[in-house]
Design an enzyme around this catalytic site. Sequence first.
Site, short mmCIF file in Angstrom:
data_model
loop_
_atom_site.label_atom_id
_atom_site.label_comp_id
_atom_site.label_asym_id
_atom_site.label_seq_id
_atom_site.Cartn_x
_atom_site.Cartn_y
_atom_site.Cartn_z
N GLY A 162 -41.89 -16.51 -2.73
CA GLY A 162 -40.84 -16.09 -1.81
C GLY A 162 -40.44 -14.65 -2.09
O GLY A 162 -40.70 -14.11 -3.17
N CYS A 163 -39.80 -14.02 -1.11
CA CYS A 163 -39.45 -12.61 -1.23
C CYS A 163 -38.35 -12.41 -2.27
O CYS A 163 -38.49 -11.60 -3.19
CB CYS A 163 -39.06 -12.04 0.12
SG CYS A 163 -37.86 -13.04 1.04
#
Lengths: 333, 333, 333, 333
Positions: C148-149
């Site tokens: 995930g970012c």
Amino acid sequence: MKAAIIGATGYTGFELIKILLKHPKIQISSITSDTYAGTPYSALYPQLTEIFDKEIEPNDYEKVANNSDIVFLCLPHAASMEAANFFYQKGKMVIDLSADFRYSETTIYETTYKTKHKYPELCKEAAYGIPEIFKKDIQNSKLLGNPGCYPTSIIIPLFPLLKEGLINEEIIADSKSGVSGAGKKPTEKTHFCEVNDDFKPYGVLSHRHESEIDFILKKANANIDLVFTPHLLPITRGIESTIYTKSDKNIDILHQCLFDYYSNSPFVRIYKDGRIPAIKNVANTNYIDIALFKRGEKVVIISCIDNLVKGASGQAVQNMNIMLDFNETLGLL
Amino acid sequence: MKAAIIGATGYTGFELIKILLKHPKIQISSITSDTYAGTPYSALYPQLTEIFDKEIEPNDYEKVANNSDIVFLCLPHAASMEAANFFYQKGKMVIDLSADFRYSETTIYETTYKTKHKYPELCKEAAYGIPEIFKKDIQNSKLLGNPGCYPTSIIIPLFPLLKEGLINEEIIADSKSGVSGAGKKPTEKTHFCEVNDDFKPYGVLSHRHESEIDFILKKANANIDLVFTPHLLPITRGIESTIYTKSDKNIDILHQCLFDYYSNSPFVRIYKDGRIPAIKNVANTNYIDIALFKRGEKVVIISCIDNLVKGASGQAVQNMNIMLDFNETLGLL
Amino acid sequence: MKAAIIGATGYTGFELIKILLKHPKIQISSITSDTYAGTPYSALYPQLTEIFDKEIEPNDYEKVANNSDIVFLCLPHAASMEAANFFYQKGKMVIDLSADFRYSETTIYETTYKTKHKYPELCKEAAYGIPEIFKKDIQNSKLLGNPGCYPTSIIIPLFPLLKEGLINEEIIADSKSGVSGAGKKPTEKTHFCEVNDDFKPYGVLSHRHESEIDFILKKANANIDLVFTPHLLPITRGIESTIYTKSDKNIDILHQCLFDYYSNSPFVRIYKDGRIPAIKNVANTNYIDIALFKRGEKVVIISCIDNLVKGASGQAVQNMNIMLDFNETLGLL
Amino acid sequence: MKAAIIGATGYTGFELIKILLKHPKIQISSITSDTYAGTPYSALYPQLTEIFDKEIEPNDYEKVANNSDIVFLCLPHAASMEAANFFYQKGKMVIDLSADFRYSETTIYETTYKTKHKYPELCKEAAYGIPEIFKKDIQNSKLLGNPGCYPTSIIIPLFPLLKEGLINEEIIADSKSGVSGAGKKPTEKTHFCEVNDDFKPYGVLSHRHESEIDFILKKANANIDLVFTPHLLPITRGIESTIYTKSDKNIDILHQCLFDYYSNSPFVRIYKDGRIPAIKNVANTNYIDIALFKRGEKVVIISCIDNLVKGASGQAVQNMNIMLDFNETLGLL
């Protein structure tokens, strides 16, 4: 006086409510929306928490009519005419923010909006709500077609100059609008990532406001020949129009024409001495700022408005003030 | 080949460096700035940390000349001509991003920029760097005047149509630019709070790029009659120009003219079928996107570029590629 | 090598395509989307006109498998696991940009994403794709869960410090992301007028990325105790995380730990001497910039990434490079 | 009552003037600025054309004193103390928007602002202007130190909770502010192209407002232990603070404490039921919106204000209303 707002949950409805909440002579009696009926208004617009928590009602027109003197219609084009007729027949004062009553000639409306108009006779009764130009019509009216945002920014600077024959009828209007003009409904075109850092025209040679501008300016000069290009600005609110035409008159004569025509118009500010209008100067106000430049025969006119105030809800309240014989600026300064 | 950049710390210098760092045949030999001499470049532009930490040198032209084959000048107007002459006399290839060598007739330059030109004979030698139009001049040149950003966006779509006599000479160009066009120096006009949420024209009927556009378009049609209005967009980069003229030719003929003229131009994209160019589509690229609309005699042309790439440093590298007989697109795709 | 992109029309798909188009060893063989099948990709993203006009295919996985060596999955959470299993069983190299293979323990995935995981045994095979930390796992893997970012921006600065026991396990991560992190689908939350001029947290004490960060950091220190708050920035791309913890070690020891751990990581830049990372410095790059501040026991760590590059598609390509034994930076500088 | 504004041309001066123009009991008697003396105010802020064209005067304090009852000081830190003493000795009511009278203990001021304070005895007389907490001091005061913007957003949510001993004294405040907080003077840091599309912290572990927050919160709990990190948002106005602490009390008890403490505070809105404050909800208003979240011992508090209104000029007018025994909300709703 008690005012109802039909279709109160879009951006023009929100703006109208914010203005009316500060208006000393108006009480908001009903706000409606089928989609959001039952919710407090501040749940949609948390800015108004503890300020306007009023519950949204469904579109029960009968009930609204019993409870209001003035009805503002913030409905989509075509949906509005039915509501307008209903409230008008009930004897209410009706201010329609859609395009349904902006054209006294329904054929042009029908071509532009690709919809049959059910109440052409009502269109003839309706006043076109630019108070700076059509104040007398507005004073005597019970039904008002509130102008489009782009048309407001273009008609006000041009009308007197065309009427006096001081400028050429060939007009180019290059207009730029903030995103709120596209409405509250989420679409690909209004996605933040699409609009941010971008700029582009849309509806080139085919935008519906062109016929409205043309229809109204013809009242000033029947030979008007208009090209209009709207563009989408990466800002929330405001319209700037850069308008091109020609004139063989001295710039002072053009200036004087505008000053004279708008000498009693509290919301028209005409800039001189090279000062240039900017959207920032009119944002969140009901002003229209105008400047005029000339070199040889070439004329460049700049105008700026807030599309949601002077271009919609502010002008609607200004019209209401006139229809009710209040001071034109009440609630708007 | 070794390239030096004089005045490397502004936005066009930064853009040029980013492009040249990816260019397979160029090595950056010197970057200069009196103000920042001694600092690593990445201290000014931390984006380039560990990528380009090269130290900025003072403006010692002799030293730069010894160490470079090509010199890019990113200096202010008027300051540039002296440097250009120096490096040109030393036999270097010179690409000037200022206005100093855009006009072969210095009288127009002098009127526009209110400065005496010291090297009028050099102006005659300089090529005007729009490769899509003046490729042959560029190929044979050792000194190049890189075009202004607005002129690039306006001249490319109009030049072939005017040359072929397909459109009227009366032209209105309504252009909008991002803030980087105003340069890196902080001023009231570029303060975030002034620009954000705002939009306005500036330099109405008095912008210096008008004379450049006019001068170059006269090579296509001597009777050109231009009005140009620039506006400031609340975005960092990009220019959109909406251009108005007339034509009695069919739109297909106009389209064909552009397609034919630019059939070998890799950075010109012409849109058809109602598609509308947008700044987002060309941002950070060397493309110019163009679309053409027509209704009756009225013609509307839309063009978009990135003001720092096709409008400045990208076009400078495209010109360099041509001058060095490299593939025109090297380092630019 | 031939790469296919499943679900290619969202923002991560677009970013992936832009990167792969410049990758010297990869050819894009298929791009799929049921919604847009039959359209040229450049009709959706006009930036790629004349650059990547390839037609979008429907999701015919059999056909895609016949035509590709590597498959990137840009599908929604839960939808992805089915496709991953299909291509993995076909012997393809699979890089999944959803959350479906980020957790080797499926119970945590199932609680967080409120979905039953159909292929728990596959989760055990999948590598977690932060190359700076899990390079060996990645080298030996045929199935990769791309991080995930937000987790990328938080795990990289903390992992070495926690592993070496240099900082306290109580961590507060206050993160801010641009709007592209919310995806391309238009919603009220991504409407320009809602985001512009605004800023606010969301998912307070309930965001799904918290469990991912927690799960991975537990590999460094089992006692990690995390609070994570994401906020929405009015920008298109980029994440900044401000991370708070404590330490009784000297700041030089903390710095040295990061320098040593990341000495061979080309995309990690550690700032010293009070320099502060900024989103602008990493936008459109695969870098993560990190700085560390200390006063008494209090530690403040700043990190910045581009959420679509290092936080998604850039890191996916970095992982692919490692899985294919290419140079880690290929196509990414 | 007649009010003068010293240093009226910055953003807080402009905001103050806009508020006072709508205040029913105040007349603006003098506005001063040495730099702009002789210019009409609307030349600086064209928004006020035809609304407030009053001429700016030089800083002739004697003349100002003769012509005003209340004096607002919008001067830089250190410059303000001299003016405050002058007007105070003349018997005027003084509201100082700088930091000069925010600390009753001048040693902390002197360390923080690196300036000798000339009037330490006056500091003891001055009230600290958060009306929600220090109303009695304000009522009895003739000299007021108007709080900093960040401190306002952090002190109001924390003060009651700390005073009642309901939360841990270890506090982390992660704050984000719009650019107007940096003032009107153009600098590299406020250039549009630097701020747009960017986000970053600044003054990490070293911002001057930390000592103000610490000094005031010590009045609630002497053991306060604070970390404060400000960040720069790419918006014009507004502050959001995300505050982290711990508590062993039930969230309802924390909520009740805030509700009780602020039950008579018209500008404090406390959100419940998971609703999250946003800058948009308080922009251009004097409200502070607060929400409180809890999981286990972890507490997250969100607060939002407009930095120029509740964080500066609105709060100054609120303080003035109290000092003059007017209704606290006069001119502010």
